[in-house]
Design a protein around this motif. Sequence first.
Motif, PDB file in Angstrom:
ATOM      1  N   SER A  37       0.834  -1.191   0.000  1.00 56.49           N
ATOM      2  CA  SER A  37       0.000   0.000   0.000  1.00 56.49           C
ATOM      3  C   SER A  37       0.871   1.244   0.000  1.00 56.49           C
ATOM      4  O   SER A  37       1.800   1.370   0.799  1.00 56.49           O
ATOM      5  CB  SER A  37      -0.919   0.006   1.221  1.00 56.49           C
ATOM      6  OG  SER A  37      -1.625   1.223   1.320  1.00 56.49           O
ATOM      7  N   ASP A  97      -0.056   4.087   0.929  1.00 55.68           N
ATOM      8  CA  ASP A  97      -0.357   4.833   2.154  1.00 55.68           C
ATOM      9  C   ASP A  97       0.448   4.330   3.347  1.00 55.68           C
ATOM     10  O   ASP A  97       0.466   4.974   4.394  1.00 55.68           O
ATOM     11  CB  ASP A  97      -1.848   4.745   2.479  1.00 55.68           C
ATOM     12  CG  ASP A  97      -2.710   5.449   1.438  1.00 55.68           C
ATOM     13  OD1 ASP A  97      -2.212   6.426   0.840  1.00 55.68           O
ATOM     14  OD2 ASP A  97      -3.846   5.012   1.220  1.00 55.68           O
ATOM     15  N   TYR A 130      -0.225   1.344   4.689  1.00 54.38           N
ATOM     16  CA  TYR A 130      -1.046   0.350   5.374  1.00 54.38           C
ATOM     17  C   TYR A 130      -2.346   0.150   4.611  1.00 54.38           C
ATOM     18  O   TYR A 130      -2.777   0.999   3.835  1.00 54.38           O
ATOM     19  CB  TYR A 130      -1.360   0.788   6.807  1.00 54.38           C
ATOM     20  CG  TYR A 130      -2.195   2.050   6.891  1.00 54.38           C
ATOM     21  CD1 TYR A 130      -3.594   1.986   6.957  1.00 54.38           C
ATOM     22  CD2 TYR A 130      -1.596   3.298   6.878  1.00 54.38           C
ATOM     23  CE1 TYR A 130      -4.363   3.142   7.020  1.00 54.38           C
ATOM     24  CE2 TYR A 130      -2.354   4.455   6.934  1.00 54.38           C
ATOM     25  CZ  TYR A 130      -3.730   4.367   7.014  1.00 54.38           C
ATOM     26  OH  TYR A 130      -4.493   5.518   7.062  1.00 54.38           O
ATOM     27  N   TYR A 131      -2.978  -1.007   4.825  1.00 54.55           N
ATOM     28  CA  TYR A 131      -4.345  -1.289   4.403  1.00 54.55           C
ATOM     29  C   TYR A 131      -5.233  -1.258   5.643  1.00 54.55           C
ATOM     30  O   TYR A 131      -4.765  -1.520   6.762  1.00 54.55           O
ATOM     31  CB  TYR A 131      -4.449  -2.656   3.743  1.00 54.55           C
ATOM     32  CG  TYR A 131      -3.837  -2.751   2.361  1.00 54.55           C
ATOM     33  CD1 TYR A 131      -4.559  -2.352   1.231  1.00 54.55           C
ATOM     34  CD2 TYR A 131      -2.557  -3.252   2.183  1.00 54.55           C
ATOM     35  CE1 TYR A 131      -4.009  -2.447  -0.035  1.00 54.55           C
ATOM     36  CE2 TYR A 131      -1.996  -3.355   0.916  1.00 54.55           C
ATOM     37  CZ  TYR A 131      -2.722  -2.954  -0.184  1.00 54.55           C
ATOM     38  OH  TYR A 131      -2.172  -3.049  -1.441  1.00 54.55           O
ATOM     39  N   LYS A 132      -6.505  -0.985   5.426  1.00 56.49           N
ATOM     40  CA  LYS A 132      -7.452  -0.933   6.536  1.00 56.49           C
ATOM     41  C   LYS A 132      -8.742  -1.622   6.140  1.00 56.49           C
ATOM     42  O   LYS A 132      -9.289  -1.365   5.063  1.00 56.49           O
ATOM     43  CB  LYS A 132      -7.726   0.517   6.939  1.00 56.49           C
ATOM     44  CG  LYS A 132      -8.632   0.673   8.154  1.00 56.49           C
ATOM     45  CD  LYS A 132      -8.806   2.143   8.502  1.00 56.49           C
ATOM     46  CE  LYS A 132      -9.709   2.332   9.711  1.00 56.49           C
ATOM     47  NZ  LYS A 132      -9.889   3.781  10.043  1.00 56.49           N
ATOM     48  N   VAL A 133      -9.227  -2.508   7.000  1.00 54.57           N
ATOM     49  CA  VAL A 133     -10.473  -3.222   6.758  1.00 54.57           C
ATOM     50  C   VAL A 133     -11.168  -3.418   8.105  1.00 54.57           C
ATOM     51  O   VAL A 133     -10.505  -3.575   9.140  1.00 54.57           O
ATOM     52  CB  VAL A 133     -10.207  -4.582   6.058  1.00 54.57           C
ATOM     53  CG1 VAL A 133      -9.341  -5.484   6.906  1.00 54.57           C
ATOM     54  CG2 VAL A 133     -11.510  -5.263   5.675  1.00 54.57           C
ATOM     55  N   TRP A 185      -5.627  -3.000  10.725  1.00 52.13           N
ATOM     56  CA  TRP A 185      -4.670  -2.344   9.859  1.00 52.13           C
ATOM     57  C   TRP A 185      -3.556  -3.354   9.547  1.00 52.13           C
ATOM     58  O   TRP A 185      -3.123  -4.108  10.420  1.00 52.13           O
ATOM     59  CB  TRP A 185      -4.037  -1.124  10.533  1.00 52.13           C
ATOM     60  CG  TRP A 185      -4.988  -0.039  10.917  1.00 52.13           C
ATOM     61  CD1 TRP A 185      -5.328   1.060  10.193  1.00 52.13           C
ATOM     62  CD2 TRP A 185      -5.704   0.074  12.152  1.00 52.13           C
ATOM     63  NE1 TRP A 185      -6.212   1.849  10.881  1.00 52.13           N
ATOM     64  CE2 TRP A 185      -6.458   1.270  12.102  1.00 52.13           C
ATOM     65  CE3 TRP A 185      -5.787  -0.718  13.309  1.00 52.13           C
ATOM     66  CZ2 TRP A 185      -7.270   1.691  13.135  1.00 52.13           C
ATOM     67  CZ3 TRP A 185      -6.591  -0.302  14.345  1.00 52.13           C
ATOM     68  CH2 TRP A 185      -7.331   0.889  14.252  1.00 52.13           C
ATOM     69  N   GLN A 231      -0.030  -4.227   6.621  1.00 45.84           N
ATOM     70  CA  GLN A 231       0.791  -3.969   5.453  1.00 45.84           C
ATOM     71  C   GLN A 231       1.417  -5.283   5.007  1.00 45.84           C
ATOM     72  O   GLN A 231       1.791  -6.115   5.838  1.00 45.84           O
ATOM     73  CB  GLN A 231       1.899  -2.949   5.756  1.00 45.84           C
ATOM     74  CG  GLN A 231       2.867  -2.689   4.616  1.00 45.84           C
ATOM     75  CD  GLN A 231       2.216  -2.032   3.405  1.00 45.84           C
ATOM     76  OE1 GLN A 231       1.340  -2.619   2.765  1.00 45.84           O
ATOM     77  NE2 GLN A 231       2.651  -0.811   3.088  1.00 45.84           N
ATOM     78  N   GLY A 290      -9.096  -3.431  -3.227  1.00 44.14           N
ATOM     79  CA  GLY A 290      -8.570  -3.541  -1.878  1.00 44.14           C
ATOM     80  C   GLY A 290      -9.399  -4.451  -1.011  1.00 44.14           C
ATOM     81  O   GLY A 290     -10.464  -4.939  -1.416  1.00 44.14           O
ATOM     82  N   THR A 309     -12.067  -5.661   1.432  1.00 37.93           N
ATOM     83  CA  THR A 309     -13.385  -5.141   1.824  1.00 37.93           C
ATOM     84  C   THR A 309     -14.067  -6.010   2.874  1.00 37.93           C
ATOM     85  O   THR A 309     -14.970  -5.541   3.567  1.00 37.93           O
ATOM     86  CB  THR A 309     -14.307  -5.041   0.594  1.00 37.93           C
ATOM     87  OG1 THR A 309     -14.413  -6.328  -0.035  1.00 37.93           O
ATOM     88  CG2 THR A 309     -13.736  -4.044  -0.416  1.00 37.93           C
ATOM     89  N   LEU A 317      -7.539  -9.352  -1.299  1.00 39.66           N
ATOM     90  CA  LEU A 317      -7.456  -8.233  -2.227  1.00 39.66           C
ATOM     91  C   LEU A 317      -7.047  -8.755  -3.595  1.00 39.66           C
ATOM     92  O   LEU A 317      -6.457  -9.826  -3.711  1.00 39.66           O
ATOM     93  CB  LEU A 317      -6.493  -7.154  -1.733  1.00 39.66           C
ATOM     94  CG  LEU A 317      -5.027  -7.534  -1.451  1.00 39.66           C
ATOM     95  CD1 LEU A 317      -4.173  -7.368  -2.697  1.00 39.66           C
ATOM     96  CD2 LEU A 317      -4.463  -6.662  -0.338  1.00 39.66           C
ATOM     97  N   HIS A 320      -5.016  -7.868  -7.225  1.00 38.79           N
ATOM     98  CA  HIS A 320      -3.959  -6.952  -7.665  1.00 38.79           C
ATOM     99  C   HIS A 320      -3.162  -7.608  -8.786  1.00 38.79           C
ATOM    100  O   HIS A 320      -2.936  -8.823  -8.770  1.00 38.79           O
ATOM    101  CB  HIS A 320      -3.031  -6.621  -6.490  1.00 38.79           C
ATOM    102  CG  HIS A 320      -2.253  -5.363  -6.681  1.00 38.79           C
ATOM    103  ND1 HIS A 320      -1.122  -5.300  -7.469  1.00 38.79           N
ATOM    104  CD2 HIS A 320      -2.436  -4.106  -6.179  1.00 38.79           C
ATOM    105  CE1 HIS A 320      -0.649  -4.060  -7.443  1.00 38.79           C
ATOM    106  NE2 HIS A 320      -1.418  -3.321  -6.669  1.00 38.79           N
TER     107      HIS A 320
END
Length: 294
Positions: free
Chosen positions: A76, A78, A80-83, A91, A93, A187, A189, A203, A205
């Motif tokens: 990511s 950012d 981090y990923y967040k779900v 959170w 990565q 991403g 979900t 995810l 990709h």
Amino acid sequence: MRSSICQSLTFVPPHFHSTKPNTGQMYLRRFLLLVQLICLTPSVSAVCEYSITDNNKVYSYNLAASSKQFPHGVLSEDGYYKVSSNGTVVWFQLCESMIFNHDPPKCFDCWECGGSARCGMGCSALMSNNINGYPICTTIGRTPTITTDLIDKKSPHMGLVVKMWHSGVVNCSLSVSVVCDSKQVEGPTILERVGFCDYVTQLRHPSGCAITVSSNNGGLGWFGTLVIVMLGLFGGYIIAGAVYRFFYLHIRGIDIIPNLEFWASLPHRAQSACMSLVKRHRQRSSSSYTSVDF
């Protein structure tokens, strides 16, 4: 290579452990401490790479491989990923620790993942649950424990699953399936709980797609093997015949080659055969024309 360099650089001679180190020794200790931290941190490429051979095909994955559209691969941008699901927020990565430049986790008991000042930056996955009105953190993934494997052993092209876990007060884990999708990026979900403190998410990709090559590209094949065998037999015949004629028949010079007259006549025979084929072709071509009266 990396381990040997780390071992050599992190060796501290006994005389550096004096009670009153001088300035040079203090700087050296700080340098060695920095080297140890670097060596103890697994490289991103190492934990993100995976390869397997199946049905004469080599499937090679590199989740962190840079591309024009995705310079950081599946990681990511950012940091981090967040779900979230049912009040639980996670959170994470992939392949390395998380980095929060904005919107860091705000929860209690984050001492296993960076502490209150750097919450979320000391692990690869962090969970937050609302308990009695307070957000409570639980570390569920650490960078040194990241492993990769195929999502489906029977379909090696489907993608990889990245698993990270943490053994602390509570043993937790997070498994992230990176599904191969060359057309879109989707991403995480959905967050699913599969154990007491075990979670899975998914995810899609393009970095989850493997590079496939045939494992037989470098082989000789049956024809190449046959040619090598024939050449070996021919060489053995020449050597054995030459040894026999030299030691037993006492023949010297170029005449020790067995059947020398036959090998010497081969070019002439090949030329005669080619001339004969050309002559036949010309005769057939000339006989195919017919006279036409005007």
